[in-house]
Structure formats: structure tokens, C-alpha cells
Scaffold this motif. Sequence first.
Motif: not given
Length: 1261
Positions: A430-450
Motif C-alpha cells: 500500500i502507498r499513501w499520498q498527500q495531495n497527490g505526492y507520496d508520503v515519506v515516513p518521518g517526523g509527525r507522519l508515520q506508517i505503522d506495520e499495518q
Amino acid sequence: MDVFRRILNIFLLILPAVHELHPTIFVHTQSSGQPPRETGGPFTEIPRFVVGEWSTCSTTCGPGVQRRPVRCKLFLPLFKTVVGDDLPFSRCPAIIPPNEQRCNLAPCNADINVISPLFSTDIAPSSTVQFTWRYEGYTPCSASCIGGTQHSLYVCVRRDNNEKVGVWKCADIPKPALLTRDCNVLVPCGARWTVEPISGCSATCGGGVEVQRVTCVRSQLAHRQATVRVREEECQEPRPPAEISCNDIPCSPEWNVGPWGECSATCGAGFQSRNVVCQGEEAMGVMYDPSGIKCKGETEPKSRRACPDLPPCTSRGRPVPQGPVPLSPVELTPAQVANRVLTQTVIPTDALSPIGRPSMPSPEELKGPAALENMSQQTASPVIYANKFNYSQTEEVDTIFLEIGSHAVLFPRTNVVIECPVENFDKSKIRWQQNGYDVVPGGRLQIDEQMRLRIDGIRDSDQATYTCVAGPVNDSFILYLKEPSSAQREQLPKIYPRRANFTQKSYSTMVRVWVGADAFLYPNTRVVIKCPVKNFQRSQIRWQHEGKEITKLNNGVKKMRSGALSIMKMSALQTGTFTCMAGAARESVRLHLIGGISSETSTTPSPTIHAQPKPQDLKEPEVPRLAATVPERQQTGLGQPPVIYRERIPPMLKTEGHVVVYVGSPVIAASVESITILCEVPGAKPRITWTKDGAGMPNEPRYQLWRNGSLTINKPRHSDAGSYTCTATNAAGRDSDTSLVSIAEAPDILFRNREVTNLEDDLVSVTVGGKVKVKPGATVTIHCPVRGFPKPFINWDKVNGTLERNANVHPNGSLTITNASEGDQGTYRCEAGNPGGKDRRDSTLILLEHPHLVEDLRMLPRLDALVSANGGVVVLTGKKEKDTIARMTGEQLAIACPIKGFPEPPITWLHNNRVLQQGDPRILLVEEDHVVRITAIKKEDSGLWKCQGENDAGAASANLTLSISGYSWVPRETSECSATCGNTGRYYRILRCFNDDVQVPDTYCDNIPKPEVVYEPCNVDDCPPRWATSGWTACSVTCGSGVERRGVRCERVIYDGRLEQLDEYYCEVLEEARPLDSRVCNMGYCNNEPPRWNTSAWSACDEVCLRPNVAYQEREVLCVASNGTVLDFSECNRATLPERRQECYAPRCKAVWTASDWGECSVTCGQHGQQTRTLTCVYLGTDREAENACDDMKQPPMLQRCNLIPCDADECTDTSNYCSLVLKLRLCSVARYQQDCCESCTGPREVEGEEEEEEEEEEEQ
């Protein structure tokens, strides 16, 4: 059975009973001369007043009252009847019919007991009754103008002495009828708002809208209902809303079915999904979960189906171009099925690696009915299960979990977790995007194991559209931020930081620091970080170190029960940012290690500090020998290798004298005389060399090398900082160690000593130093750049004052003063400090504003009260000299100068271009020369009046022209004489208003002082005889019965004002009888007088309200002897004990509705936006709730519409309560009913056979 016939029979049975309960439907329209408005179709519910029959008269003779019930009901035009419960009177648009009227029967006989001089009763008091009701007048008028009502008041009294007692004493005695009368009928009213409903409620449940016409009117004196429409500006009260909420009751739960989504495949086999939810609609259009309540349908609609009419696929997975697909399913042979499956599963061998090549189905899987199922599994595409739900946060929480597909409006600083449920897809891809740009995990934005997206402490920059991408499918989540209300903001958790940096001066076992700034600490120090909070449990505080949450004891860091954070030993592992989190509130502190020394440089937790020898005594140093740390070395035949003596101590800051340490220990110094590093080797003397930063020693005379191998640096400078290494070498080997020397550099503030003037911008930024001139209300930021080592701490203060709340110090050391006002002027000092010293610089803030003209004098503080008290103040415009005002001679006039600036400019007045002189007592300069007051206008006051104001920023002026007209008072005819005889009669000449020689109405001279009135004597003659009396004498006895006497004589006043006594014969012929000259007096018991009750006056009504308009009042009751001695209550006759407490009329106990502020709107667009507020019934003079006392009063609206912005899709809802009846009668073909019952007529229908079976089951039961 015929459904229509059964429904008609039911209504025929109901109609007679309903008509008996509500015999009269009262429809009253205002006499506006306009035709009655359309009331809607037969199924439109119309609120109407329903009245009953008049009761019998409350009395059998004399005046009385008749009453009848009045209710507000829903009227159905189709069935000509009323249904449902009683509605509030405010829902009925007509004027409330009267519920009582007067009745006057035959006069009563003389032997009937009269309760009051105005009213009679048919209950004759018995001789055994001790108490009775007494008429006490009327209540205050319910309205202050255009007619109100007053109700009669009755109190319970003793029959023997007419003394008031408690109302419970008369509980068994019939109370006289309550009567009303009109009051204040001829008193005019100001303008007020009237509300007239225009349409019925737009929805039968879930919250609708009722449109009403709002008009500003003024009542006429003839009748309250006779009104005249006026401009809306004349109504002072807030304008009522044009749309109000109605039918805010929840709707029954039903299946909510969404549209079918796109097919998962373009050829072969695929499926479609849709959302199927059992939901109910609450007020304000919010959907709710019915929690297990069955929906209207027996079975749940399907949420998934096979895609119809898909063509077969080619070898490349594309649709076969074979023309249109047949609409009806075609039976496939096993061979066709096998061929179709093979076509969809074959992939070119060069497209995949051997590992990624799919397995081919076996021949058994290609035969029989299972082939279609296998085909569907082979071609299944990823599916995201989106939750189309709108969420609005209403209370403070730490973390909120939401799913993809929804919209959320959240408070700032809230943690949010977004889940993306997916099927037929590997979640790890699964990929996450913010306003059309891929989210790079780090800082306050994280992607967990699920593969869930987590955003910590959301802020403005996080408002965006977040998209979950699972291969070829995706869905989005939209995040908005909202600010909580003032009441919610007061309840939010809050952390109180300390913004001043902290530097540890010397080594200590424990140090306390606070969040909000930086802290510079020594190694091995125990540190406790404080986090003061409000509106939050301290035990629930969470901590993070460099973004990672601290959950248990790790690296010597743990959370205490008080919420503080404890660091057992300060080292390099504990440096960095520690964040305290209390709900959504968070503050941080950054820890630094002084000298950059790690925890490995110290071996003793509590070192012993010894006296430091002077440089001249270093040849034979006398320092205590501690156990040396000798590294293991290989023995050789050349003897023992050298071992440098080591004595490690924690780093300490030295600010004076001489510093002496053993090599290996760090040195931190500032402004010391010298630094000596001892390098001793026990035993044979090896060759000792020194290096700095890995290179040779500088060629400086300040560096001294002693015979024992020690190094001394005299007068250390900042350039002397570095790593000093001592190396001992002999034939057997070598040993070396290093000391890190840190030299503190005193702070140096990089100031700019210049004057900055900016009177235009709202945001001004300067560097400290010099003067700053800005306009009032500007936001000023003063930067304080500083250099030094270690990093200096910065502190701001105000010279001869303190920093106000609007002054904030930023972490970078800048000072911001928001919305600068007069109190913020002054000198602000930036002070920078570190162990090397201090530096300070000042900036002076000056507020300056160009003089300018203001349109509203209330903007000038000193003129606010003047304008409020005297609306006739004339303001100079300053636009042109042709602006003219006309006044008459003798009037008073106040001319105000509307010039404002800062500092406040001094005002100079000119009359006809000459400076105004303070010589005429009629002309006064008041309000610090801002107003010219003329007490009596004369002709010479006409002409041009001008005022000028000037300060350092500039100048401004204003002017007008005054025109004088000549009106005056002239004495004319004489008045009547004030007396008919004697010598006190006077008359005077009546003054009339004249313009030159022409008489005009007196109102023209209202503002002109009248001349002094001259009185002349008149009717000087003897007066006729009259009776005259003196005062009563004291009683003739001191106890028992006696006589009081007074003198009675006949006299007259003669022409000169003297009294002449006449013979009584002259007064006996008068119509007035001779006054009594004696009367009986009773002085009480003479001997053995019994004790008596003594009462004080009644107190004022108590502050606690008993019920509407009623409170208690009390008085003191004492038992006293004849000589005034206070006795016990048992000494007096309790049968005659006066009442100590009674009810009283309290106007402040009037029950009124109070409303809170409107809440947030439920939606952002559409026709269902609603706002709610809380209503409370309280007593007018207090905040105490009045419970049900406001039930009969008009209730302010609790809901109102909001955000009436059209949405993308049209709404189709029911606007009538009888749409189920429309369905049963099959009236959806009628355009009117199809519009009122849009949702019911266009939604799914139940099978008619099922309805008949249900009706038969009901009859059997």
C-alpha cells in the motif's frame, strides 16, 4: 381486503372523538387587508389554535370571570380535524385567542359578605373560621407600553386583627376568582420585531426548516395589533432568524444503500460493491447507528454482485472485440469455459521471472461448474472498503481512529490514525499520498506495520487530501481543522512552560529544569524535567525523546508518578529534545552537555575536589595519589613501559583563579588566570611531549612546559580551546592521554544603534538597539542576535516595568509585542549571558500616529460619555467650508473636534481665522480643548469654526460654518391669580416665542433661556371663615381608658395675611361639620398586665425565589413584659402568636428563558445545516433555575439553519408526516404528493401482498 376501505373506516371512527375533544378551530388573521396566504395541500400540517367552551361565571352575583381552554394543535385539511400532542403557542401563526372574559350577573344582596371593594364571592365566612382572604391590589403591569395586564392579588389574614399570615392557613378556604385588567394602554412603544410563518416544516423528521417573515413594526396607541411597518434600523433588539428549525425528532432507521461501484475487471469475470448501512437520521441531518434495531426491510440488500455483461479477455488481458455482449446470460459448454479460463490466465513467458510466473489451472479445474468460480478468483482485482462517513470532533481526545473514504473536522494538536481496509492485495505494498505526492515516513507522519497512516499533533499544514493507493484502485480521506469554542478552549489541557534557558553553574547531585527552553548540564548529574499542566491528569502525561515515546525505563530515563521525567545520570545518550504531551498540548526542552563530555570521562559519581596548587609550586606538586588506571601492556626486556598517572574528575566550570587538573580530565574555564594540566609518570622519567589537536604546540610565550611534564596556559583565550594530548615514551613503550579544554567566550550582541520609523505596516521587524517608532496596534518583533560560547541564554525585560501578556519571547531569542498600545511604550532590554560573561542592549519603543479625523466620536475616549449623554453634539467634518449648521440665538451648542492621533495632538480653535481667546464666559473649552461649548448663542458667534491638531507625525484640521437665526421670548398676556383671598395671591406675564415681531410656536424657542419671571400680587381681600384645630393632647390616664383632647376654633385670613379668630357662630353655618374636640384612648392594663407579643417591621423579600413572582419576607417576633423585658416564648399566649414569615411579591423572581451561544454547524452545505443552543429557565434577578416556570412562555428557538450553500447533488427528502399514508393510498402519481413525499415515492416499495398479510395478522390479534 381493500386497503383503502379499511383506512377510510378507521378515520371515520376517529373523527367524532377528535371533534369532541377539539370542537372549535380558531383561525385569527391580522386585519392587514391582504388576502390569506396559501396553506398548502390536504396533507400539509397547519398549526392552529383550538379553543373550548366558556365555563360558567365564577360568581353567582356581581362581577366574575369565565374561562376556556386554548391549545395549539396540528390541523389536517384533508380530514378537517386536529391530531397529535399540544404544540408550543409559538408554533401557531395566529394571535392567541383570549382564555378568560368578564361576566357580570345580578347585583348581590346586602347581607352577602364583601371580600374587597371591587369583587364578591359566593362563600360566606363562618364565625368559626379564624382566617380569610383579603384583596391586596394588583400585580405590576405585564407590559410597559401599548397595553398589558394586571392580576389581582390576595393574601391570607386573621379575621380578628386583619394581620397577614402564611397562605397555608387559608388552604381550606376557597380563594376568590383571579381577575385581570388592562394597563398602560395609552403608553406608546418603540419599534419591535414581529415574526409571521410563511411555510410549514420542510421535513417530518430528522430536522427541517420553517421559513418565517421578520418585520420591524411600531404599534399604534389605538390597539396593540394595529401596527405600522418601519425601517429595520429602528428595532434595537437583535433580528430574529428568517428560518427556524422544526421536527427535530430522529427518523426511523432504514437501509441506506449507496450506488454500485466500478467493476473490478474490464473483461472476464469481476464484481461490484456498494455500501449498505442500517442508519437513522437525527436532528441536524446527522446519521446515527440504530444499535441493533431492525430496519424497515426484512432482508438486508446485497452489498456485492457479479459484474453483468463482461466480454471475454484476450491473451493480454484485454476485452475481445466481438461486438456487443448479449443482455441475457448464455449457457457455456465445458469446452468454452475452459477456453475462456485459459485465455485469461495465459501470460507471456518473457514477461515474468520463473518465480513470478503464475501456476496454470489443472484440467480438472477447467471442467464442471467450478470453472466459473475459479475464473472469478483468477481475475479478482484489489478492493478498498471505504467508509463514507463525516466526523466532527466535539471533545478533546488524544488519538482518533478513522477509515479511508471519510471526511473529518478535528481540533489542532490531535493525533489521528487513518486505516485503509483492502482485499485481494498485499497490504505491505500500500502507498499513501498527500495531495497527490507520496508520503515519506518521518517526523509527525508515520506508517505503522499495518500500513495505517498516523499523523501526530495535526496542524494547519496537515489540512489535505490523503489517498490510499492499492495497485490500480485508490480512495481518499479529507482532513480539516477547526478551532474549539471559547468554553471548550477553557477545558483543553494546557502546559505552562518556562521560556528562559538554564545553564548549570556548578556540579550538583540533582537539577530541576522545565519544559519550554534549552538546558546546559554537566555529565553524571541527575535531572528532573518538570511539566506543569492544567485540565489534565499528571499521571497520564506521555514523554518522547527525539520523537520516540518513552514507555519504560530505558537509558536511565523514566517517568515519575507526578508526571515529571527523571534522568538518573546525564550523559551524551540523554542529550536532545524531550517532549511532554498532555492530550493535544505539547512542550519540549532540549538538553545539552557542557563541554561535550560523554559519561565515560568520569569514574566517580561524587568526586572529591582538592585544593589547586599555584603554578610556582608545580615542580614538586603535592596532590593526593589515587589508584591509577594502568592499561595492560606487554612486558619487554627493556623494563616497564611508562604509565601516566590519572585522576579523572567531572567537568566543572571555573570562572576565576588558577585551574589545575590531571591529564584526561576535561577543563571548562572562563576568565581564569591560568590552566595547568599535570602529566606525571611514576618511576623513571620518560620523554614527555605535548600536542594540540593532533599537531604541534603553538609558539606562544603563554604556553609553559614544566620539568615534571605538566603544561600551563597563561591568560587563556578562546583560541586556546582544543584537545591537549600528553605522550610519555621510553625504550619499553609509550602511554598517552588527552584533556579537552573549553574556553568560554563572553556574549556579544550584534546590535544596530539606529532609529527606525514605520507608521504604515502592521508588522515591523527590527534589530535591537536604537529607537523604534510604530503606529498603535502594530506588532513589533525585536531580534537579538548574539555570538559567544557556550551558546548564550537570552532574557528580555522592560526597564522600569514588566513584560505584559502581549510580549512573547521566541526560542530564537526574539521579542514580539503584539497589538502595541500606550502601555507598551518604553525601553526593552535584551540580556545575553553564558559562563564567559554578559552583554545587554536596549531598544526604545515609541508609538506614533498621524493626526486624522474619526467618523465616530466614541473612538475618542474622553468624548464617549459626552456623545452618549447629549445626542446634539455637532462634529466638525473637515471636508469643506460649505458644511453649515443653523442655530438660533439663545440656544446651547457643543462643537466637537474629531481629531485623533498618538501622542494625542494639542487642539487649537479658530473662529473666523482668528485664534479663539478665553475671554467670553459664554464660550468654554472643555474635554481638554476637544469641545467648544457655547451656553447662549449670539449673532456674533456665526461664521467659520476650525480646529487644528498637530504632533510629531503631522497635522490635521476640521471646520464648519455656523449660521444664527433670531428667536426670543416676549412677555404677553397675564396668568390667573394663584389665590382667591388673603395676601398670597400672585400673577405673572406669560412668555411667548417671537421671531423679530412675528409670534411663532413656542417650540422654536425651546433652546433659548427664558427671562426672569416677575410676579405681581392679586386678589388681596378677606377670606371666608373656616374651622381650625390644634394637635391632640396626651391621654388623660397612664393605664386603662382615658380621653385625648384638642382645641377647635373658627377663624379667617384677612387681607394683610393675619389670622382673625371669630365666634363659632360664623362657622356653624358652613357645610363642613364642626371637628371633634375629644376622643377615647385606651392605655392597656393598669395592674398585673400580662406579657404581650412585639413585632418588628417586615423585611424585604428574600433573595431565594419560592416560585414565579413569589418569595418570603420575615420579621422578628418577641415576647416582652410591660416594662419592655424580653421573655421566653412560653410566657406569652401562643394562640395569638403573630406570623414570622409570609409570602411577598418579588418582581425579580420573574421566570425568563436564557440561551447559550450557538454551537457549530452540522454540515458545510445543503439544506440540512443546523445549529443548536441550550435554553435554561431561570429567575430574572438570579441565576437559579426556575424548573417548569417557563412552560407557558414562548420558547426561543433551540435550532436554526446554517451553511445554506448548495451541494453538488440534489436532495430528495420527505417534507410531510403522512408519506406512509400517501404510499398506501397510491397517490405518488399526483405531482403535489410526489414533491412532498419525494424520498418515499422514489425509494424501494414493499410487496403489496406482504402488507395485506400483516394487516390480516393484526386483525387476528
